[in-house]
Design a protein around this motif. Structure first.
Motif, PDB file in Angstrom:
ATOM      1  N   ASN A 140       0.863  -1.252   0.018  1.00 10.81           N
ATOM      2  CA  ASN A 140      -0.090   0.041  -0.253  1.00 10.81           C
ATOM      3  C   ASN A 140       0.923   1.180   0.008  1.00 10.81           C
ATOM      4  O   ASN A 140       1.915   1.218  -0.019  1.00 10.81           O
ATOM      5  CB  ASN A 140      -1.007  -0.175   1.216  1.00 10.81           C
ATOM      6  CG  ASN A 140      -0.154   0.048   2.540  1.00 10.81           C
ATOM      7  OD1 ASN A 140       0.669   0.678   2.776  1.00 10.81           O
ATOM      8  ND2 ASN A 140      -0.519  -1.308   3.270  1.00 10.81           N
ATOM      9  N   ASN A 141      -0.100   2.526  -0.004  1.00  4.97           N
ATOM     10  CA  ASN A 141       0.855   3.716   0.053  1.00  4.97           C
ATOM     11  C   ASN A 141       1.611   4.114   1.329  1.00  4.97           C
ATOM     12  O   ASN A 141       2.045   5.223   1.242  1.00  4.97           O
ATOM     13  CB  ASN A 141       0.038   4.620  -0.574  1.00  4.97           C
ATOM     14  CG  ASN A 141      -1.013   5.038   0.513  1.00  4.97           C
ATOM     15  OD1 ASN A 141      -1.309   4.630   1.592  1.00  4.97           O
ATOM     16  ND2 ASN A 141      -1.968   5.961  -0.046  1.00  4.97           N
ATOM     17  N   GLN A 142       1.579   2.984   2.144  1.00  5.46           N
ATOM     18  CA  GLN A 142       2.236   3.373   3.392  1.00  5.46           C
ATOM     19  C   GLN A 142       3.691   2.441   3.536  1.00  5.46           C
ATOM     20  O   GLN A 142       4.437   2.712   4.611  1.00  5.46           O
ATOM     21  CB  GLN A 142       1.457   3.277   4.748  1.00  5.46           C
ATOM     22  CG  GLN A 142       0.470   4.145   4.666  1.00  5.46           C
ATOM     23  CD  GLN A 142       0.482   5.670   4.851  1.00  5.46           C
ATOM     24  OE1 GLN A 142       1.377   5.966   5.908  1.00  5.46           O
ATOM     25  NE2 GLN A 142       0.218   6.397   4.052  1.00  5.46           N
ATOM     26  N   ALA A 143       3.872   1.933   2.573  1.00  4.03           N
ATOM     27  CA  ALA A 143       4.942   0.833   2.766  1.00  4.03           C
ATOM     28  C   ALA A 143       6.477   1.620   2.517  1.00  4.03           C
ATOM     29  O   ALA A 143       6.461   2.728   1.797  1.00  4.03           O
ATOM     30  CB  ALA A 143       4.778  -0.114   1.538  1.00  4.03           C
ATOM     31  N   SER A 151      -4.479   3.414  -0.213  1.00  3.94           N
ATOM     32  CA  SER A 151      -4.349   3.218   1.081  1.00  3.94           C
ATOM     33  C   SER A 151      -4.391   2.029   1.461  1.00  3.94           C
ATOM     34  O   SER A 151      -4.994   1.084   0.947  1.00  3.94           O
ATOM     35  CB  SER A 151      -5.412   4.170   2.036  1.00  3.94           C
ATOM     36  OG  SER A 151      -6.739   3.577   1.563  1.00  3.94           O
ATOM     37  N   PRO A 152      -4.004   1.601   2.730  1.00  2.00           N
ATOM     38  CA  PRO A 152      -4.112   0.128   3.333  1.00  2.00           C
ATOM     39  C   PRO A 152      -5.459  -0.249   3.478  1.00  2.00           C
ATOM     40  O   PRO A 152      -6.120  -1.370   2.630  1.00  2.00           O
ATOM     41  CB  PRO A 152      -3.719   0.209   4.908  1.00  2.00           C
ATOM     42  CG  PRO A 152      -2.866   1.268   4.662  1.00  2.00           C
ATOM     43  CD  PRO A 152      -3.186   2.462   3.687  1.00  2.00           C
ATOM     44  N   LYS A 153      -6.493   0.404   3.607  1.00  2.00           N
ATOM     45  CA  LYS A 153      -8.033   0.003   3.631  1.00  2.00           C
ATOM     46  C   LYS A 153      -8.652  -0.291   2.220  1.00  2.00           C
ATOM     47  O   LYS A 153      -9.238  -1.299   1.990  1.00  2.00           O
ATOM     48  CB  LYS A 153      -8.848   1.032   4.525  1.00  2.00           C
ATOM     49  CG  LYS A 153     -10.279   0.731   4.530  1.00  2.00           C
ATOM     50  CD  LYS A 153     -11.084   1.739   5.543  1.00  2.00           C
ATOM     51  CE  LYS A 153     -12.470   1.104   5.622  1.00  2.00           C
ATOM     52  NZ  LYS A 153     -13.074   2.201   6.439  1.00  2.00           N
ATOM     53  N   GLU A 154      -8.205   1.004   1.282  1.00  2.00           N
ATOM     54  CA  GLU A 154      -8.647   0.491  -0.024  1.00  2.00           C
ATOM     55  C   GLU A 154      -8.235  -0.577  -0.742  1.00  2.00           C
ATOM     56  O   GLU A 154      -8.930  -1.269  -1.313  1.00  2.00           O
ATOM     57  CB  GLU A 154      -8.120   1.884  -0.992  1.00  2.00           C
ATOM     58  CG  GLU A 154      -8.930   2.952  -0.583  1.00  2.00           C
ATOM     59  CD  GLU A 154      -8.278   4.272  -1.364  1.00  2.00           C
ATOM     60  OE1 GLU A 154      -8.936   4.582  -2.333  1.00  2.00           O
ATOM     61  OE2 GLU A 154      -6.955   4.472  -1.272  1.00  2.00           O
ATOM     62  N   LEU A 155      -6.777  -0.818  -0.493  1.00  2.00           N
ATOM     63  CA  LEU A 155      -6.100  -1.988  -1.270  1.00  2.00           C
ATOM     64  C   LEU A 155      -6.437  -3.331  -0.517  1.00  2.00           C
ATOM     65  O   LEU A 155      -7.040  -4.215  -1.306  1.00  2.00           O
ATOM     66  CB  LEU A 155      -4.568  -1.931  -1.151  1.00  2.00           C
ATOM     67  CG  LEU A 155      -3.896  -2.850  -2.057  1.00  2.00           C
ATOM     68  CD1 LEU A 155      -4.414  -2.809  -3.439  1.00  2.00           C
ATOM     69  CD2 LEU A 155      -2.522  -2.454  -1.988  1.00  2.00           C
ATOM     70  N   GLY A 171       2.960  -2.462   4.678  1.00  2.00           N
ATOM     71  CA  GLY A 171       2.667  -0.806   4.905  1.00  2.00           C
ATOM     72  C   GLY A 171       2.156  -0.359   5.890  1.00  2.00           C
ATOM     73  O   GLY A 171       0.907  -1.007   5.919  1.00  2.00           O
ATOM     74  N   GLY A 172       2.568   0.288   6.477  1.00  2.00           N
ATOM     75  CA  GLY A 172       2.028   1.374   7.538  1.00  2.00           C
ATOM     76  C   GLY A 172       1.935   0.644   9.100  1.00  2.00           C
ATOM     77  O   GLY A 172       0.766   1.062   9.668  1.00  2.00           O
ATOM     78  N   TRP A 288      18.975   6.917   2.782  1.00  2.00           N
ATOM     79  CA  TRP A 288      18.458   5.882   3.576  1.00  2.00           C
ATOM     80  C   TRP A 288      17.104   5.367   3.201  1.00  2.00           C
ATOM     81  O   TRP A 288      16.098   6.111   3.628  1.00  2.00           O
ATOM     82  CB  TRP A 288      18.505   6.074   5.242  1.00  2.00           C
ATOM     83  CG  TRP A 288      19.699   6.093   5.550  1.00  2.00           C
ATOM     84  CD1 TRP A 288      21.131   5.157   5.206  1.00  2.00           C
ATOM     85  CD2 TRP A 288      20.585   6.924   6.478  1.00  2.00           C
ATOM     86  NE1 TRP A 288      21.877   5.762   5.750  1.00  2.00           N
ATOM     87  CE2 TRP A 288      21.936   7.006   6.713  1.00  2.00           C
ATOM     88  CE3 TRP A 288      19.972   8.145   7.068  1.00  2.00           C
ATOM     89  CZ2 TRP A 288      22.662   7.637   7.431  1.00  2.00           C
ATOM     90  CZ3 TRP A 288      20.731   8.714   8.273  1.00  2.00           C
ATOM     91  CH2 TRP A 288      21.971   8.562   8.174  1.00  2.00           C
ATOM     92  N   VAL A 289      16.780   4.400   2.982  1.00  2.00           N
ATOM     93  CA  VAL A 289      15.210   3.820   2.385  1.00  2.00           C
ATOM     94  C   VAL A 289      14.456   3.336   3.842  1.00  2.00           C
ATOM     95  O   VAL A 289      14.975   2.625   4.750  1.00  2.00           O
ATOM     96  CB  VAL A 289      15.227   2.648   1.548  1.00  2.00           C
ATOM     97  CG1 VAL A 289      13.990   1.947   1.367  1.00  2.00           C
ATOM     98  CG2 VAL A 289      16.276   3.051   0.333  1.00  2.00           C
ATOM     99  N   ALA A 290      13.365   3.875   4.010  1.00  2.00           N
ATOM    100  CA  ALA A 290      12.711   3.560   5.187  1.00  2.00           C
ATOM    101  C   ALA A 290      11.156   4.097   4.746  1.00  2.00           C
ATOM    102  O   ALA A 290      10.842   4.883   3.805  1.00  2.00           O
ATOM    103  CB  ALA A 290      12.958   4.172   6.241  1.00  2.00           C
ATOM    104  N   GLY A 291      10.125   3.495   5.647  1.00  2.00           N
ATOM    105  CA  GLY A 291       8.714   3.936   5.286  1.00  2.00           C
ATOM    106  C   GLY A 291       8.181   4.760   6.666  1.00  2.00           C
ATOM    107  O   GLY A 291       8.798   4.940   7.370  1.00  2.00           O
ATOM    108  N   PRO A 292       7.060   5.141   6.529  1.00  2.00           N
ATOM    109  CA  PRO A 292       6.672   6.096   7.708  1.00  2.00           C
ATOM    110  C   PRO A 292       6.272   5.329   8.951  1.00  2.00           C
ATOM    111  O   PRO A 292       6.138   6.194  10.123  1.00  2.00           O
ATOM    112  CB  PRO A 292       5.232   6.755   7.101  1.00  2.00           C
ATOM    113  CG  PRO A 292       4.774   5.929   5.970  1.00  2.00           C
ATOM    114  CD  PRO A 292       6.255   5.194   5.387  1.00  2.00           C
TER     115      PRO A 292
END
Length: 312
Positions: A140-143, A151-155, A171-172, A288-292
């Motif tokens: 999802n878009n939080q990954a 978004s997690p819910k949508e996907l 993600g997320g 540095w690669v990372a997510g939120p």
């Protein structure tokens, strides 16, 4: 549920992270009752990959599971040999990314290895289901890294409505309530990456780990400068300096059908080397690669303590 699919205690996969993931992290993950996964590209040679598989098989405990991630498109010239080694040595599962997983599914299933496929939309999710994938990993878009657009819910809602195979959310997730949320949307389990960067066992510099403590969700930006495909990174002063958009030359070359494939391969290679240097050396060139989900990272901890934070 993911627990039944992988015979693990908790529905969590320690996500494969380029340069970060290693056998030490996965062994601690398995001891903690979750699954762990390593990118095959983290090993420069096939003998090194074989040794890693043997080490994990020897250390495997009941209630734990391990797998490897394969980049299955043409940018990974090592793909076919890596797949052969995984099938010869054996593992519990393979996660495919960035390409057609048909060959991987066929070869892995022939030796009893499950295959989960990264997807970002319903179109590709249906394709991998038709090919025989054991589960779809909904990116999802939080990954962190290469993320999706929904978004997690949508996907999750979209995929669970139209697929018959399990959906694993990626993600997320940075805390227990995030896992509960993904499960409530219909996910069979979650794939968690960024919170494990700041683990004692991670094979990256202390500077990279500390950055995941010091920075938060607001500091994550998208860049096209790593692999040519949008990728999330920490917005360090160096990232701000070089910018996050492709150069004018890359944009021109990407419009040329003949050259596009080669440009992507070269950009992928250069991006990997730049990320490797930042992850493994103390340098001002910090990409540095990372997510939120690093928002919840407050200290550098052992893997077992990070798992405890996720399940309690």
């Amino acid at each position: 549920m993911l627990t039944k699919l992988l015979n693990i205690k908790y529905p969590i996969i320690q996500a494969p992270m380029f340069l970060v993931s290693n056998t030490e992290m996965v062994i601690e993950a398995m001891k903690s009752g979750i699954a762990g996964c390593i990118p095959a590209l983290n090993y420069r040679t096939l003998p090194e990959l074989r040794e890693a598989i043997k080490e994990l098989k020897q250390a495997k405990v009941e209630g734990g599971s391990f797998g490897f991630n394969l980049i299955v498109n043409k940018s990974n010239v090592k793909y076919k040999d890596q797949l052969r080694v995984l099938c010869e040595e054996g593992c519990d599962f393979i996660i495919t990314s960035l390409g057609n997983p048909e060959e991987t599914i066929t070869e892995a299933h022939a030796v009893g290895i499950k295959v989960f496929c990264d997807v970002t939309d319903l179109h590709f999710a249906k394709k991998v289901e038709d090919l025989g994938a054991d589960a779809a990993i909904a990116v999802n878009n939080q990954a962190g890294g290469h993320r999706g657009n929904l978004s997690p819910k949508e996907l999750i809602s979209l995929l669970t409505k139209h697929l018959t195979i399990p959906v694993i959310s990626a993600g997320g997730v940075g805390c227990k309530s995030d896992i509960d949320k993904m499960i409530s949307y219909g996910a069979a389990g979650v794939s968690v990456g960024s919170p494990f960067i700041a683990s004692i066992e991670a094979g990256v510099t202390d500077e990279y780990k500390q950055a995941c403590v010091d920075y938060g969700a607001k500091d994550i930006v998208m860049t096209e400068r790593i692999s040519g495909t949008p990728c999330t990174v920490i917005n360090t002063p160096y990232v701000q300096k070089i910018g996050t958009r492709s150069t004018w030359l890359e944009k021109v070359l990407n419009k040329n059908r003949t050259l596009k494939k080669w440009v992507k391969m070269i950009r992928f290679y250069i991006g990997m080397k730049a990320t490797e240097k930042a992850a493994l050396q103390a340098t001002y060139k910090t990409v540095w690669v990372a997510g939120p989900s690093i928002e919840y990272t407050q200290a550098i901890l052992p893997v077992k303590d990070i798992v405890k934070k996720l399940i309690n």
